[in-house]
Write a protein that holds these residues in place. Sequence first.
Motif, PDB file in Angstrom:
ATOM      1  N   THR A 181       3.881   3.578  10.885  1.00  0.00           N
ATOM      2  CA  THR A 181       3.507   4.987  10.789  1.00  0.00           C
ATOM      3  C   THR A 181       2.116   5.229  11.356  1.00  0.00           C
ATOM      4  O   THR A 181       1.397   4.298  11.727  1.00  0.00           O
ATOM      5  N   VAL A 182       1.751   6.505  11.398  1.00  0.00           N
ATOM      6  CA  VAL A 182       0.396   6.877  11.789  1.00  0.00           C
ATOM      7  C   VAL A 182      -0.463   6.736  10.521  1.00  0.00           C
ATOM      8  O   VAL A 182      -0.827   7.702   9.876  1.00  0.00           O
ATOM      9  N   SER A 183      -0.773   5.503  10.176  1.00  0.00           N
ATOM     10  CA  SER A 183      -1.505   5.229   8.934  1.00  0.00           C
ATOM     11  C   SER A 183      -2.979   5.559   9.107  1.00  0.00           C
ATOM     12  O   SER A 183      -3.578   5.251  10.136  1.00  0.00           O
ATOM     13  N   MET A 184      -3.561   6.153   8.079  1.00  0.00           N
ATOM     14  CA  MET A 184      -4.942   6.619   8.171  1.00  0.00           C
ATOM     15  C   MET A 184      -5.885   5.855   7.245  1.00  0.00           C
ATOM     16  O   MET A 184      -6.937   5.411   7.675  1.00  0.00           O
ATOM     17  N   SER A 185      -5.547   5.751   5.970  1.00  0.00           N
ATOM     18  CA  SER A 185      -6.498   5.169   5.029  1.00  0.00           C
ATOM     19  C   SER A 185      -5.787   4.396   3.939  1.00  0.00           C
ATOM     20  O   SER A 185      -4.571   4.523   3.744  1.00  0.00           O
ATOM     21  N   VAL A 186      -6.578   3.592   3.216  1.00  0.00           N
ATOM     22  CA  VAL A 186      -6.034   2.782   2.124  1.00  0.00           C
ATOM     23  C   VAL A 186      -6.997   2.831   0.945  1.00  0.00           C
ATOM     24  O   VAL A 186      -8.211   2.918   1.128  1.00  0.00           O
ATOM     25  N   ASP A 187      -6.439   2.806  -0.268  1.00  0.00           N
ATOM     26  CA  ASP A 187      -7.247   2.638  -1.468  1.00  0.00           C
ATOM     27  C   ASP A 187      -6.465   1.793  -2.459  1.00  0.00           C
ATOM     28  O   ASP A 187      -5.233   1.721  -2.399  1.00  0.00           O
ATOM     29  N   PHE A 188      -7.211   1.140  -3.356  1.00  0.00           N
ATOM     30  CA  PHE A 188      -6.628   0.222  -4.330  1.00  0.00           C
ATOM     31  C   PHE A 188      -6.948   0.689  -5.747  1.00  0.00           C
ATOM     32  O   PHE A 188      -8.072   1.084  -6.039  1.00  0.00           O
ATOM     33  N   ALA A 189      -5.962   0.614  -6.644  1.00  0.00           N
ATOM     34  CA  ALA A 189      -6.176   0.893  -8.069  1.00  0.00           C
ATOM     35  C   ALA A 189      -4.919   0.484  -8.829  1.00  0.00           C
ATOM     36  O   ALA A 189      -3.847   0.291  -8.237  1.00  0.00           O
ATOM     37  N   ASP A 190      -5.049   0.361 -10.125  1.00  0.00           N
ATOM     38  CA  ASP A 190      -3.909   0.058 -10.986  1.00  0.00           C
ATOM     39  C   ASP A 190      -3.373   1.379 -11.533  1.00  0.00           C
ATOM     40  O   ASP A 190      -3.800   1.844 -12.573  1.00  0.00           O
ATOM     41  N   PHE A 191      -2.404   1.985 -10.827  1.00  0.00           N
ATOM     42  CA  PHE A 191      -1.961   3.317 -11.218  1.00  0.00           C
ATOM     43  C   PHE A 191      -0.993   3.309 -12.402  1.00  0.00           C
ATOM     44  O   PHE A 191      -0.811   4.329 -13.071  1.00  0.00           O
ATOM     45  N   ASN A 192      -0.366   2.147 -12.695  1.00  0.00           N
ATOM     46  CA  ASN A 192       0.634   2.107 -13.763  1.00  0.00           C
ATOM     47  C   ASN A 192       0.234   1.237 -14.956  1.00  0.00           C
ATOM     48  O   ASN A 192       1.052   0.977 -15.842  1.00  0.00           O
ATOM     49  N   GLY A 193      -1.008   0.766 -14.996  1.00  0.00           N
ATOM     50  CA  GLY A 193      -1.518   0.077 -16.167  1.00  0.00           C
ATOM     51  C   GLY A 193      -0.954  -1.299 -16.435  1.00  0.00           C
ATOM     52  O   GLY A 193      -0.957  -1.760 -17.585  1.00  0.00           O
ATOM     53  N   ASP A 194      -0.531  -2.004 -15.379  1.00  0.00           N
ATOM     54  CA  ASP A 194       0.017  -3.360 -15.578  1.00  0.00           C
ATOM     55  C   ASP A 194      -0.973  -4.448 -15.181  1.00  0.00           C
ATOM     56  O   ASP A 194      -0.595  -5.614 -15.056  1.00  0.00           O
ATOM     57  N   ALA A 195      -2.235  -4.080 -14.964  1.00  0.00           N
ATOM     58  CA  ALA A 195      -3.332  -4.997 -14.630  1.00  0.00           C
ATOM     59  C   ALA A 195      -3.234  -5.580 -13.227  1.00  0.00           C
ATOM     60  O   ALA A 195      -3.945  -6.527 -12.895  1.00  0.00           O
ATOM     61  N   LEU A 196      -2.382  -4.995 -12.371  1.00  0.00           N
ATOM     62  CA  LEU A 196      -2.264  -5.417 -10.978  1.00  0.00           C
ATOM     63  C   LEU A 196      -2.731  -4.280 -10.072  1.00  0.00           C
ATOM     64  O   LEU A 196      -2.413  -3.109 -10.320  1.00  0.00           O
ATOM     65  N   LEU A 197      -3.473  -4.610  -9.025  1.00  0.00           N
ATOM     66  CA  LEU A 197      -3.987  -3.589  -8.113  1.00  0.00           C
ATOM     67  C   LEU A 197      -2.904  -3.126  -7.148  1.00  0.00           C
ATOM     68  O   LEU A 197      -2.341  -3.926  -6.392  1.00  0.00           O
ATOM     69  N   ASP A 198      -2.614  -1.833  -7.188  1.00  0.00           N
ATOM     70  CA  ASP A 198      -1.646  -1.214  -6.291  1.00  0.00           C
ATOM     71  C   ASP A 198      -2.384  -0.595  -5.106  1.00  0.00           C
ATOM     72  O   ASP A 198      -3.616  -0.594  -5.070  1.00  0.00           O
TER      73      ASP A 198
END
Length: 581
Positions: A343-360
């Motif tokens: 895709t025409v990818s633009m940016s990336v960010d990391f965080a644990d959005f679902n609270g399972d202690a893994l970075l999404d």
Amino acid sequence: MMYCCIIRFKNDDMKKVTKITFLYQIKRNIFSLFFFAILLNLSGCNFDNNSAAVQGKKAVYKNPEASSDYYQEIAEEVGLDFVHSIGSDHMTNIVESVGGGAAFLDFDQDGYMDLYMCSGIWVKGFTKGEKPEVLPHNHLYRNLKDGTFEDVTEKAGVGGPWYSMGITVGDYNNDGYPDIYLSNNGANTLYKNNKNGTFTDVTKKAGIAGDKCSVGAVWFDYDNDGLLDIYVGNYLFFDPNYKYYYAPDGFPGPLAYDSEKDVLYHNNGDGTFEDVTDKMGIVDVDGRAMGVGAADYDDDGFVDIYVANDHTVNYLWHNDAGKKFTDRGIMSGTGFSQAGEATVSMSVDFADFNGDALLDMFISDDGYCALYENLGNGIFRDQSYASGISVASGQFVGWSSSFMDYDNDGDVDIFKTNGELKHLYGQEDQLFENDGTGKFTDVSVDRGEYFKEEHVGRGACVGDYDNDGDLDVYIMNLNGHGKLLRNNQGNQSNWIILNLIGKTSNRDAIGSRIKLVTGDKVQTAQKKSTTGYLSQNDSRVHFGLQKNDKIDRIEIKWPSGKVQVLKDVKANQILTVNEIE
């Protein structure tokens, strides 16, 4: 265009017309004189204001009262009068369309976030149109601690002239003051902070100019030696003489040009850097880098790199214990979109959005975007459609995106800027609210009048500029005014902000992993530098706490490997934490 109409009259008719015309002309002249007098009076008022500026008097800005909007746009009212420029009035090539980034940084270490903005500039032989009398340039605004800002660009010596795309901020020499790296079209720039409100261009000595078309870049310590290294994402070899393209597009797209190799620089600790791209196994064959981010996605103690490429497969460079990097983009499920396409990818960010202690991860692009859920063992699953993000994003071209807990409810939401690819056509920006179950809802229009406006969005940075406990947003608009969204209501819930200072680790503590426990709620985050598209968020780490007024436990795993635990920490404070010796 003027049109001329000739009408023939009889003699008597002509006399009447002449008389009427004469009387009308007298009345019109009297009205014109009256109107001119009013304009003169008004311009006199403006002249007085301009004279004050010429005489060195500063304009008086005031932090406006809060409106009923959750997010209130107040940029010009608080002194942020920045206007981005592509160098000309309309876009004529792919480089001009890339846009500019911005960063929250505390350059004078007074505890308040300042702002730096990147701009394009008129370039001979590159920009179409006449050279303007006053050239645009980058800007640095100092936070005056009362909600307003002061332009200190000239004093600080950081205006350029460069055709700047993005900014990444890091204390590369561990002296306690943040330094600035600019990704430019042409040679890049490293500004060393002199600790007295000024900066020095040390690019030549450092050896990290590059002289390419650089877009995204990120500071991180890949070998955990306590010194920040830098990965620079390069875009393409622009050829101004290539003119073959589909006419409605306005100019050729990125695949019309050859790609440029990314570069990894290792910090030698003496103010210089070494190009270790090949040595570290980074082989960039056909990537056209846009956004670049770094985080330890598998929690093995070494920070990895994600590169969002334009029209080609994205890279996930896994850090093999600081010895080399291996691309796991395709095998991890993060190289392509959910449709199996680049895709025409633009940016990336990391965080644990679902609270399972893994970075999404969240990747913004020109269509449905990608929310990658970390399943562990180096595998991700695209949840953008299931989460509700794809349907809401499909009509927009997404650029900068950041995870942020805007309402302090203890889970991360997503802010995304939007804007047309090849034309200066505006689109509305978006705010996605996380309901805590893996679902996101576009709540933009309910959070402020700003979200009903159309702008050509590009970079954006998130931070608490007024230190009131909730997250504000500064937005870069292509060839337009920047916007500051002040959060008026987020701090109705509790919060904490952590200011981490490394000792054995790099002083910025970039790469630190934080686990925060309040009752049965566990939040996980990592200290990062570059976030979103060409931009950098507040260097402090923010957590929303809902109605909890105390944190049971904060566990910090520093890049050095040391683990530090804080217990029974009060909410609603900015807490500085120094790495244990």
